[in-house]
Write a protein that holds these residues in place. Sequence first.
Motif, PDB file in Angstrom:
ATOM      1  N   UNK A  51      -4.281   1.192 -13.271  1.00  9.69           N
ATOM      2  CA  UNK A  51      -4.596   3.105 -13.027  1.00  9.69           C
ATOM      3  C   UNK A  51      -5.717   3.118 -12.180  1.00  9.69           C
ATOM      4  N   UNK A  52      -5.320   3.511 -11.135  1.00 10.69           N
ATOM      5  CA  UNK A  52      -6.034   4.397  -9.862  1.00 10.69           C
ATOM      6  C   UNK A  52      -7.131   5.105  -8.894  1.00 10.69           C
ATOM      7  N   UNK A  53      -6.924   5.144  -8.224  1.00 11.73           N
ATOM      8  CA  UNK A  53      -7.509   5.968  -6.806  1.00 11.73           C
ATOM      9  C   UNK A  53      -7.790   5.889  -5.887  1.00 11.73           C
ATOM     10  N   UNK A  54      -6.545   6.838  -4.710  1.00 10.39           N
ATOM     11  CA  UNK A  54      -7.012   6.394  -3.720  1.00 10.39           C
ATOM     12  C   UNK A  54      -7.545   7.942  -3.494  1.00 10.39           C
ATOM     13  N   UNK A  55      -8.947   7.788  -2.515  1.00  5.98           N
ATOM     14  CA  UNK A  55      -9.437   8.531  -1.826  1.00  5.98           C
ATOM     15  C   UNK A  55      -9.519   8.395  -0.686  1.00  5.98           C
ATOM     16  N   UNK A  56      -9.331   9.469   0.262  1.00  6.91           N
ATOM     17  CA  UNK A  56      -8.774  10.065   1.024  1.00  6.91           C
ATOM     18  C   UNK A  56      -9.634  10.884   2.099  1.00  6.91           C
ATOM     19  N   UNK A  57     -10.588  10.138   2.718  1.00  5.83           N
ATOM     20  CA  UNK A  57     -11.702  10.709   3.416  1.00  5.83           C
ATOM     21  C   UNK A  57     -11.179  11.111   5.161  1.00  5.83           C
ATOM     22  N   UNK A  58     -11.582  11.799   5.925  1.00  6.29           N
ATOM     23  CA  UNK A  58     -11.739  11.478   7.132  1.00  6.29           C
ATOM     24  C   UNK A  58     -12.621  10.266   7.917  1.00  6.29           C
ATOM     25  N   UNK A  59     -11.295   9.831   8.300  1.00  3.34           N
ATOM     26  CA  UNK A  59     -11.898   8.359   9.311  1.00  3.34           C
ATOM     27  C   UNK A  59     -11.585   7.271   7.720  1.00  3.34           C
ATOM     28  N   UNK A  60     -11.281   7.914   6.569  1.00  2.72           N
ATOM     29  CA  UNK A  60     -10.992   6.476   6.374  1.00  2.72           C
ATOM     30  C   UNK A  60     -10.899   6.138   4.680  1.00  2.72           C
ATOM     31  N   UNK A  61     -10.572   5.654   4.182  1.00  3.49           N
ATOM     32  CA  UNK A  61      -9.670   5.350   2.813  1.00  3.49           C
ATOM     33  C   UNK A  61      -9.667   4.286   1.584  1.00  3.49           C
ATOM     34  N   UNK A  62     -10.181   4.711   0.416  1.00  2.00           N
ATOM     35  CA  UNK A  62     -10.491   3.680  -0.366  1.00  2.00           C
ATOM     36  C   UNK A  62      -9.485   3.196  -1.477  1.00  2.00           C
ATOM     37  N   UNK A  63      -9.364   2.296  -1.572  1.00  2.55           N
ATOM     38  CA  UNK A  63      -8.008   2.242  -2.944  1.00  2.55           C
ATOM     39  C   UNK A  63      -8.967   1.720  -4.118  1.00  2.55           C
ATOM     40  N   UNK A  64      -8.547   1.988  -5.196  1.00  3.47           N
ATOM     41  CA  UNK A  64      -9.434   0.818  -6.444  1.00  3.47           C
ATOM     42  C   UNK A  64      -8.367   1.171  -7.299  1.00  3.47           C
ATOM     43  N   UNK A  65      -8.038   0.040  -7.632  1.00  2.00           N
ATOM     44  CA  UNK A  65      -6.674  -0.288  -8.843  1.00  2.00           C
ATOM     45  C   UNK A  65      -7.065  -1.091  -9.846  1.00  2.00           C
ATOM     46  N   UNK A  66      -6.841  -1.037 -10.866  1.00  2.00           N
ATOM     47  CA  UNK A  66      -7.167  -1.514 -12.330  1.00  2.00           C
ATOM     48  C   UNK A  66      -5.984  -2.145 -12.681  1.00  2.00           C
ATOM     49  N   UNK A  67      -5.678  -3.809 -13.129  1.00  2.00           N
ATOM     50  CA  UNK A  67      -4.752  -4.032 -12.923  1.00  2.00           C
ATOM     51  C   UNK A  67      -4.704  -4.656 -14.969  1.00  2.00           C
ATOM     52  N   UNK A  68      -3.920  -4.326 -15.779  1.00  2.00           N
ATOM     53  CA  UNK A  68      -3.610  -4.722 -16.842  1.00  2.00           C
ATOM     54  C   UNK A  68      -3.422  -6.134 -16.720  1.00  2.00           C
ATOM     55  N   UNK A  69      -4.158  -6.770 -18.099  1.00  2.00           N
ATOM     56  CA  UNK A  69      -3.378  -8.357 -17.782  1.00  2.00           C
ATOM     57  C   UNK A  69      -1.992  -9.063 -17.517  1.00  2.00           C
ATOM     58  N   UNK A  70      -0.783  -8.734 -17.741  1.00  2.00           N
ATOM     59  CA  UNK A  70       0.223  -8.532 -17.329  1.00  2.00           C
ATOM     60  C   UNK A  70       0.339  -8.677 -15.720  1.00  2.00           C
ATOM     61  N   UNK A  71      -0.768  -7.587 -15.041  1.00  2.00           N
ATOM     62  CA  UNK A  71      -0.016  -7.588 -13.240  1.00  2.00           C
ATOM     63  C   UNK A  71      -1.915  -8.320 -12.772  1.00  2.00           C
ATOM     64  N   UNK A  72      -2.221  -8.995 -13.943  1.00  2.00           N
ATOM     65  CA  UNK A  72      -3.372  -9.800 -13.658  1.00  2.00           C
ATOM     66  C   UNK A  72      -3.055 -11.050 -12.131  1.00  2.00           C
ATOM     67  N   UNK A  73      -2.575 -12.219 -12.301  1.00  2.00           N
ATOM     68  CA  UNK A  73      -1.679 -12.645 -11.684  1.00  2.00           C
ATOM     69  C   UNK A  73      -0.953 -11.919 -10.633  1.00  2.00           C
ATOM     70  N   UNK A  74      -0.697 -10.883 -10.328  1.00  2.00           N
ATOM     71  CA  UNK A  74      -0.068 -10.600  -9.030  1.00  2.00           C
ATOM     72  C   UNK A  74      -1.177  -9.865  -7.890  1.00  2.00           C
TER      73      UNK A  74
END
Length: 97
Positions: A51-74
Motif C-alpha cells: 500500500x502507499x501513496x503517489x503525491x503529485x505537486x508542481x515540479x515534483x512527485x513523491x512515491x511512498x510504498x510499504x511492502x509486506x513480507x512477501x514483497x520485501x525481496x522484490x
Amino acid sequence: MSTIDIHAYHEMGREDAHNAAEELSRDLANKFSIDYRWEGDSIHFQRPGVHGEILVNDGELRIKAYLGFMLMMLKNPIEQECVRYLREHFGCTFEQV
C-alpha cells in the motif's frame, strides 16, 4: 515491512503531471490488480502485500510504498521499475531517500 520512498522532480505542468500519474496508476492497476483512488493531489493505492501513496505537486512527485513480507525481496526491482517509468514518462530527475 519494507519501504520504498522516491522523491522525483519533473518539469510538467500540473495537469500533464496528473494525467501521467493517472496513466501510471491505471497501468499498475491492470498489471498487478492494484486498487487506487485520488484524494486531492495524491493517489492512494493498495493490494494485499503493498500500500502507499503517489503525491503529485508542481515540479515534483513523491512515491511512498510499504511492502509486506512477501514483497520485501522484490524491493529493488520494484524501485528500479518506478524510477525507469518516471524517467521515461515524466522526464524526472531523482532524489532517493
